[in-house]
Design an enzyme around this catalytic site. Structure first.
Site, PDB file in Angstrom:
ATOM      1  N   HIS A   1       6.591  -1.216   7.746  1.00  0.00           N
ATOM      2  CA  HIS A   1       5.261  -1.616   8.200  1.00  0.00           C
ATOM      3  C   HIS A   1       5.042  -3.115   8.017  1.00  0.00           C
ATOM      4  O   HIS A   1       5.653  -3.754   7.156  1.00  0.00           O
ATOM      5  CB  HIS A   1       4.175  -0.836   7.453  1.00  0.00           C
ATOM      6  CG  HIS A   1       4.144  -1.104   5.970  1.00  0.00           C
ATOM      7  ND1 HIS A   1       3.568  -2.237   5.428  1.00  0.00           N
ATOM      8  CD2 HIS A   1       4.606  -0.383   4.929  1.00  0.00           C
ATOM      9  CE1 HIS A   1       3.677  -2.206   4.113  1.00  0.00           C
ATOM     10  NE2 HIS A   1       4.313  -1.090   3.776  1.00  0.00           N
TER      11      HIS A   1
ATOM     12  N   GLU B   1       5.707   5.655   1.016  1.00  0.00           N
ATOM     13  CA  GLU B   1       6.311   4.688   0.108  1.00  0.00           C
ATOM     14  C   GLU B   1       6.644   5.358  -1.226  1.00  0.00           C
ATOM     15  O   GLU B   1       6.096   6.409  -1.570  1.00  0.00           O
ATOM     16  CB  GLU B   1       5.344   3.503  -0.104  1.00  0.00           C
ATOM     17  CG  GLU B   1       5.793   2.436  -1.086  1.00  0.00           C
ATOM     18  CD  GLU B   1       7.115   1.776  -0.724  1.00  0.00           C
ATOM     19  OE1 GLU B   1       8.147   2.470  -0.794  1.00  0.00           O
ATOM     20  OE2 GLU B   1       7.123   0.574  -0.402  1.00  0.00           O
TER      21      GLU B   1
END
Length: 228
Positions: free
Chosen positions: A9, A87
């Site tokens: 990202h 994550e």
């Protein structure tokens, strides 16, 4: 020939503030949005046509996917979302400024938590974990599978099943697959794909908002990989 596109990202608001983020849900910064848009433009300029996309349940990865697909005129492709691509969970460190954490715990200890392959940061308390248990995005997830803290090793262990069960199946069909995720979930995939050693993988840096292309043979062996 199957093609895998890995894209971390773009810069998030907490990246910009130098905070540990993990499973905390934050948006892209203006720079991060521009990075995602630029990535989509590069895909379009290089004529890369995506068949299916996978991303995490966290907003910064979802936004990256949306901007990237919109800019490459591929908003219509199917997008699969999974907690397995989230994550790495940083436990009690989440929300802390990294420089302040170094002052509190020591440079060496924080470096070990961040960069060791199999060392977890301090685990969240039950009270800290409660917000995740109440989050609707995880309502179908067995709460016993929800981490209190993760190392890169345990992140890899939760990422591999979505690779084996879903992502790889599309690649075996000869498709081009986008995975828009996070620094450590992508690092875990790279370790798995390239058979990187435990010692070497911790030094891998993943660029934000930059498409990393993996060209694969029909058995999903890596032929080449490069950033656009």
């Amino acid at each position: 020939m199957p093609k895998l596109i890995l894209c971390r990202h773009g810069q998030s608001e907490w990246n910009a503030k130098n905070l540990f983020t993990g499973w905390e849900d934050v948006q892209l910064s203006e720079q991060g949005r521009n990075e995602a848009i630029t990535s989509g433009r590069k895909l379009k300029e290089n004529g890369i046509e995506i068949d299916v996309a996978f991303t995490s349940l966290l907003t910064r990865a979802l936004e990256t996917t949306q901007f990237l697909l919109a800019e490459s005129d591929q908003e219509w492709i199917p997008v699969h979302k999974s907690w397995r691509l989230n994550e790495r969970h940083y436990g009690k460190l989440q929300g802390l400024n990294k420089d302040e954490a170094r002052k509190e715990f020591g440079e060496e200890q924080v470096h070990q938590w961040r960069r060791s392959y199999d060392v977890k940061p301090p685990a969240q308390t039950e009270e800290q974990r409660e917000s995740y248990l109440k989050d609707r995005r995880y309502r179908h997830l067995d709460h016993r599978m929800m981490p209190y803290s993760e190392s890169l090793k345990t992140t890899l262990e939760r990422v591999v099943p979505i690779w084996t069960d879903k992502i790889s199946q599309h690649l075996l069909d000869g498709e081009t697959v986008l995975v828009a995720a996070h620094g450590n979930s992508i690092r875990a995939l790279i370790k798995y794909l390239d058979n990187v050693s435990d010692e070497d993988i911790i030094g891998y840096e993943i660029k934000t908002g930059a498409p990393l292309i993996y060209e694969l043979d029909d058995n999903l062996n890596v032929i080449d990989h490069y950033y656009l």
